[in-house]
Design an enzyme around this catalytic site. Structure first.
Site, PDB file in Angstrom:
ATOM      1  N   CYS A 188      -2.020   0.022  10.055  1.00 29.85           N
ATOM      2  CA  CYS A 188      -3.113  -0.879   9.628  1.00 29.85           C
ATOM      3  C   CYS A 188      -3.994  -1.355  10.778  1.00 29.85           C
ATOM      4  CB  CYS A 188      -2.573  -2.153   9.001  1.00 29.85           C
ATOM      5  SG  CYS A 188      -0.980  -2.036   8.288  1.00 29.85           S
ATOM      6  N   HIS A 215       0.846  -1.196   0.000  1.00 23.54           N
ATOM      7  CA  HIS A 215       0.000   0.000   0.000  1.00 23.54           C
ATOM      8  C   HIS A 215       0.887   1.254   0.000  1.00 23.54           C
ATOM      9  CE1 HIS A 215      -3.109  -2.593   2.257  1.00 23.54           C
ATOM     10  NE2 HIS A 215      -3.695  -2.246   1.125  1.00 23.54           N
TER      11      HIS A 215
HETATM   12  C1  CIR Z   1      -3.426  -7.936   3.394  1.00 23.95           C
HETATM   13  O1  CIR Z   1      -2.650  -8.431   2.573  1.00 23.95           O
HETATM   14  O2  CIR Z   1      -4.456  -7.362   3.050  1.00 23.95           O
HETATM   15  C2  CIR Z   1      -3.079  -8.058   4.861  1.00 23.95           C
HETATM   16  N1  CIR Z   1      -2.405  -9.276   5.120  1.00 23.95           N
HETATM   17  C3  CIR Z   1      -2.223  -6.892   5.303  1.00 23.95           C
HETATM   18  C4  CIR Z   1      -2.922  -5.580   5.229  1.00 23.95           C
HETATM   19  C5  CIR Z   1      -2.084  -4.470   5.761  1.00 23.95           C
HETATM   20  N2  CIR Z   1      -2.830  -3.261   5.762  1.00 23.95           N
HETATM   21  C6  CIR Z   1      -2.305  -2.064   5.633  1.00 23.95           C
HETATM   22  O3  CIR Z   1      -1.102  -1.921   5.392  1.00 23.95           O
HETATM   23  N3  CIR Z   1      -3.119  -1.024   5.702  1.00 23.95           N
END
Ligand code: CIR
Length: 253
Positions: free
Chosen positions: A247, A160
């Site tokens: 996150c 992201h």
């Molecule tokens: C994903 O791949 O969607 C999750 N394992 C990690 C999401 C991390 N979110 C973020 O950086 N906002």
């Protein structure tokens, strides 16, 4: 200033979530400990934190940042870019509806909150594997109607935008080297993380304090120059699942 946050307890199936990190299988008990430590810091900094229960069948649901974007005027419920993560957003919409009018991103647009970087009043929206141009435009339209400007930013490295770029107060951004020269960020004071410390870019500003992931001493030294109190948090288990400090909560004030 933030007054509120929502987090979600990781579930026992959290190691089944999506990941590209290649850092090994995470440990549930350690993850719960690190999550509890994170919550404690948010509470110490004065936030009223709502902790939701784990969402069975959704092993990434504790990465709550991705399912909503909060502005002073609205809570925008996203349409996560990874099909496996759709379905996490409904229970969050119920909670946020108590605080803000709800807006929604509709398909075929996709948007992950991890791609939305608020830097003061300006918003940067990453175009990534998770957020498509329709998703960025849909959010952008909502922001514009609120009188906010936004800028799309191609995300060519990392999951992201906020995996690589974060706001650390005032007019200052913390970025990885590959984003350091991007024209979109030229008007900002820029602090680059050491090339060996890319994970440090996911540092989180909370009410004049910086939450910094453990294990990145060179970036910590640079951040100390900003004069803000620093809280070092071990994020090893979230990092194994491509996640980090930003996150794990949705924050607003
Ligand atoms: C994903 O791949 O969607 C999750 N394992 C990690 C999401 C991390 N979110 C973020 O950086 N906002």
């Amino acid at each position: 200033m933030f007054t509120h946050a929502v987090v979600r307890r990781p579930g026992p199936d959290f190691a089944e979530g999506l990941t590209t990190a290649g850092l090994g299988r995470p440990d549930f008990r350690r993850m719960l400990g690190q999550h509890a430590g994170y919550l404690a810091v948010l509470r110490d900094l004065g936030l009223a934190v709502t902790e939701l229960e784990a969402l069975p069948g959704h092993p990434d649901a504790h990465f709550v940042e991705d399912v909503a974007v909060l502005t002073p005027e609205a809570a925008v419920i996203t349409r996560p870019g990874a099909p496996a993560r759709r379905g996490e957003e409904e229970s969050m919409a119920e909670v946020l509806a108590r605080h803000r009018p709800i807006r929604r991103i509709q398909g075929p647009a996709t948007l992950d909150g991890g791609d939305v970087l608020m830097a003061g009043r300006h918003c940067f929206v990453g175009l990534s594997q998770r957020t498509n141009p329709e998703g960025a435009r849909a959010l952008g339209g909502i922001l514009e109607a609120q009188g906010r400007a936004w800028t799309p930013v191609p995300v060519e490295a990392g999951l992201h935008l906020k995996s690589s770029v974060n706001w650390v107060g005032g007019d200052t951004l913390l970025l990885t080297e590959s984003f350091g020269e991007r024209p979109e960020f030229k008007g900002y004071r820029r602090i680059l993380v050491d090339p060996e410390e890319a994970g440090a870019a996911n540092t989180l500003w909370v009410n004049g304090h910086l939450l910094v992931p453990a294990g990145f001493p060179r970036t910590r030294l640079k951040l100390e120059q900003l004069g803000m109190p620093i809280h070092i948090l071990d994020m090893s288990e979230a990092q194994k699942m491509d996640g980090g400090l930003s996150c794990l909560s949705l924050r607003w004030g």
